[in-house]
Write an enzyme that holds these catalytic residues in place. Structure first.
Site, PDB file in Angstrom:
ATOM      1  N   LYS A  11     -35.604 -22.036 -23.014  1.00  0.00           N
ATOM      2  CA  LYS A  11     -36.331 -21.624 -24.213  1.00  0.00           C
ATOM      3  C   LYS A  11     -35.536 -21.946 -25.486  1.00  0.00           C
ATOM      4  O   LYS A  11     -34.347 -22.283 -25.413  1.00  0.00           O
ATOM      5  CB  LYS A  11     -36.635 -20.119 -24.112  1.00  0.00           C
ATOM      6  N   TYR A  51     -48.983 -19.435 -22.231  1.00  0.00           N
ATOM      7  CA  TYR A  51     -48.840 -17.982 -22.033  1.00  0.00           C
ATOM      8  C   TYR A  51     -50.189 -17.259 -22.080  1.00  0.00           C
ATOM      9  O   TYR A  51     -50.226 -16.056 -22.340  1.00  0.00           O
ATOM     10  CB  TYR A  51     -47.880 -17.405 -23.069  1.00  0.00           C
ATOM     11  N   PHE A  59     -46.786  -8.206 -27.281  1.00  0.00           N
ATOM     12  CA  PHE A  59     -45.736  -9.135 -27.718  1.00  0.00           C
ATOM     13  C   PHE A  59     -46.200 -10.588 -27.772  1.00  0.00           C
ATOM     14  O   PHE A  59     -45.416 -11.487 -28.071  1.00  0.00           O
ATOM     15  CB  PHE A  59     -44.509  -9.016 -26.804  1.00  0.00           C
ATOM     16  N   ARG A  87     -36.002 -17.758  -9.787  1.00  0.00           N
ATOM     17  CA  ARG A  87     -36.111 -16.417 -10.378  1.00  0.00           C
ATOM     18  C   ARG A  87     -34.818 -15.628 -10.134  1.00  0.00           C
ATOM     19  O   ARG A  87     -34.399 -14.838 -10.976  1.00  0.00           O
ATOM     20  CB  ARG A  87     -37.319 -15.658  -9.801  1.00  0.00           C
ATOM     21  N   THR A  93     -36.317 -10.133 -16.285  1.00  0.00           N
ATOM     22  CA  THR A  93     -36.877 -10.442 -17.608  1.00  0.00           C
ATOM     23  C   THR A  93     -36.032  -9.830 -18.727  1.00  0.00           C
ATOM     24  O   THR A  93     -35.725 -10.489 -19.718  1.00  0.00           O
ATOM     25  CB  THR A  93     -38.320  -9.892 -17.710  1.00  0.00           C
ATOM     26  N   ARG A 104     -29.883 -14.956 -17.430  1.00  0.00           N
ATOM     27  CA  ARG A 104     -30.308 -14.005 -18.459  1.00  0.00           C
ATOM     28  C   ARG A 104     -29.220 -12.977 -18.766  1.00  0.00           C
ATOM     29  O   ARG A 104     -29.021 -12.600 -19.923  1.00  0.00           O
ATOM     30  CB  ARG A 104     -31.621 -13.345 -18.047  1.00  0.00           C
ATOM     31  N   ASN A 114     -35.032 -14.600 -23.872  1.00  0.00           N
ATOM     32  CA  ASN A 114     -34.304 -14.454 -22.615  1.00  0.00           C
ATOM     33  C   ASN A 114     -33.992 -15.798 -21.943  1.00  0.00           C
ATOM     34  O   ASN A 114     -33.870 -15.883 -20.722  1.00  0.00           O
ATOM     35  CB  ASN A 114     -35.043 -13.486 -21.680  1.00  0.00           C
ATOM     36  N   HIS A 117     -37.489 -19.620 -18.599  1.00  0.00           N
ATOM     37  CA  HIS A 117     -38.750 -19.287 -17.932  1.00  0.00           C
ATOM     38  C   HIS A 117     -38.716 -19.860 -16.524  1.00  0.00           C
ATOM     39  O   HIS A 117     -38.153 -20.937 -16.311  1.00  0.00           O
ATOM     40  CB  HIS A 117     -39.946 -19.903 -18.680  1.00  0.00           C
ATOM     41  N   GLU A 128     -48.396 -24.653 -14.025  1.00  0.00           N
ATOM     42  CA  GLU A 128     -47.380 -24.851 -15.080  1.00  0.00           C
ATOM     43  C   GLU A 128     -46.766 -26.253 -15.021  1.00  0.00           C
ATOM     44  O   GLU A 128     -46.506 -26.858 -16.064  1.00  0.00           O
ATOM     45  CB  GLU A 128     -46.300 -23.776 -14.970  1.00  0.00           C
TER      46      GLU A 128
HETATM   47  P1  IDP Z   1     -40.849 -13.454 -16.862  1.00  0.00           P
HETATM   48  O1  IDP Z   1     -40.519 -14.516 -17.887  1.00  0.00           O
HETATM   49  O2  IDP Z   1     -39.609 -12.805 -16.319  1.00  0.00           O
HETATM   50  O3  IDP Z   1     -41.782 -13.931 -15.777  1.00  0.00           O
HETATM   51  P2  IDP Z   1     -43.149 -12.079 -18.048  1.00  0.00           P
HETATM   52  O4  IDP Z   1     -43.483 -10.643 -17.830  1.00  0.00           O
HETATM   53  O5  IDP Z   1     -43.995 -13.121 -17.376  1.00  0.00           O
HETATM   54  O6  IDP Z   1     -41.593 -12.272 -17.661  1.00  0.00           O
HETATM   55  O7  IDP Z   1     -43.159 -12.315 -19.618  1.00  0.00           O
HETATM   56  C1  IDP Z   1     -43.159 -13.614 -20.148  1.00  0.00           C
HETATM   57  C2  IDP Z   1     -42.196 -13.646 -21.309  1.00  0.00           C
HETATM   58  O8  IDP Z   1     -42.662 -12.796 -22.344  1.00  0.00           O
HETATM   59  C3  IDP Z   1     -40.784 -13.120 -21.012  1.00  0.00           C
HETATM   60  O9  IDP Z   1     -39.928 -14.050 -20.382  1.00  0.00           O
HETATM   61  C4  IDP Z   1     -40.289 -12.770 -22.398  1.00  0.00           C
HETATM   62  O10 IDP Z   1     -39.887 -13.923 -23.130  1.00  0.00           O
HETATM   63  C5  IDP Z   1     -41.559 -12.195 -23.010  1.00  0.00           C
HETATM   64  N1  IDP Z   1     -41.651 -10.743 -22.820  1.00  0.00           N
HETATM   65  C6  IDP Z   1     -41.927 -10.071 -21.656  1.00  0.00           C
HETATM   66  N2  IDP Z   1     -41.949  -8.746 -21.849  1.00  0.00           N
HETATM   67  C7  IDP Z   1     -41.697  -8.561 -23.172  1.00  0.00           C
HETATM   68  C8  IDP Z   1     -41.582  -7.397 -24.000  1.00  0.00           C
HETATM   69  O11 IDP Z   1     -41.727  -6.247 -23.553  1.00  0.00           O
HETATM   70  N3  IDP Z   1     -41.305  -7.608 -25.317  1.00  0.00           N
HETATM   71  C9  IDP Z   1     -41.137  -8.866 -25.853  1.00  0.00           C
HETATM   72  N4  IDP Z   1     -41.245  -9.979 -25.109  1.00  0.00           N
HETATM   73  C10 IDP Z   1     -41.504  -9.835 -23.791  1.00  0.00           C
HETATM   74 MG    MG Z   2     -43.737 -14.608 -15.975  1.00  0.00          MG
END
Ligand code: IDP
Ligand code: MG
Length: 140
Positions: A11, A51, A59, A87, A93, A104, A114, A117, A128
């Site tokens: 990212k 997304y 968010f 993962r 996350t 991370r 973070n 992805h 994807e």
């Molecule tokens: P992942 O990337 O670990 O699969 P997801 O729940 O799919 O997590 O969320 C996608 C992306 O959205 C996360 O990697 C992060 O960049 C962002 N994100 C997820 N939860 C939050 C939050 O609570 N606040 C702000 N950004 C978030």
């Molecule tokens: Mg995800």
């Protein structure tokens, strides 16, 4: 267990932190092969489409802003159980909850910025990968 492909994104914060090579090394050391890769700068529509599953989340707008503020490195990683393996290499996350030694834990700023992805299942991986790569750009 089977040979899978998964989509990885380093990212904008990962690019800014200058850790592309560090991330690639962790993928390779974890047994994954980089079979496609490129640097791109997503526009708003591209990031929103990627997304789309999160479009009702609070968010979402902030996430799209973040993902479009600079270039990213998109890659296809291939290997045994590649989706789960990636993962595992990425960590949780929220970096505060990520295990020691994960990308991370070591590089992410917060739950949004973070660093990486990774696809979360076979169907999302397929979608994807095709969202960023043509078949003839993947060297399996
Ligand atoms: P992942 O990337 O670990 O699969 P997801 O729940 O799919 O997590 O969320 C996608 C992306 O959205 C996360 O990697 C992060 O960049 C962002 N994100 C997820 N939860 C939050 C939050 O609570 N606040 C702000 N950004 C978030
Ligand atoms: Mg995800």
């Amino acid at each position: 267990m089977s040979i899978e492909q998964t989509l990885s994104i380093i990212k904008p914060d990962g690019i800014e932190k200058n850790v592309i090579g560090e991330c690639f090394q962790r993928f390779e050391k974890g047994g994954l092969k980089i079979v496609a890769t490129k640097m791109i700068h997503m526009d708003r529509a591209k990031a929103e489409g990627f997304y789309a599953v999160h479009k009702e989340r609070p968010f979402f707008n902030s996430l799209v802003e973040f993902m479009t503020r600079g270039p990213v490195v998109v890659s296809v990683l291939e290997g045994e159980n590649a989706i789960a393996k990636n993962r595992e290499i990425m960590g949780a996350t929220d970096p505060a909850k990520a295990d020691a030694g994960t990308i991370r834990k070591d590089f992410a700023s917060n739950i949004e910025e973070n660093t990486v992805h990774g696809s979360d299942g076979p169907e999302t991986a397929k979608f994807e990968i095709s969202y960023f790569f043509e078949k003839n750009e993947i060297f399996s």
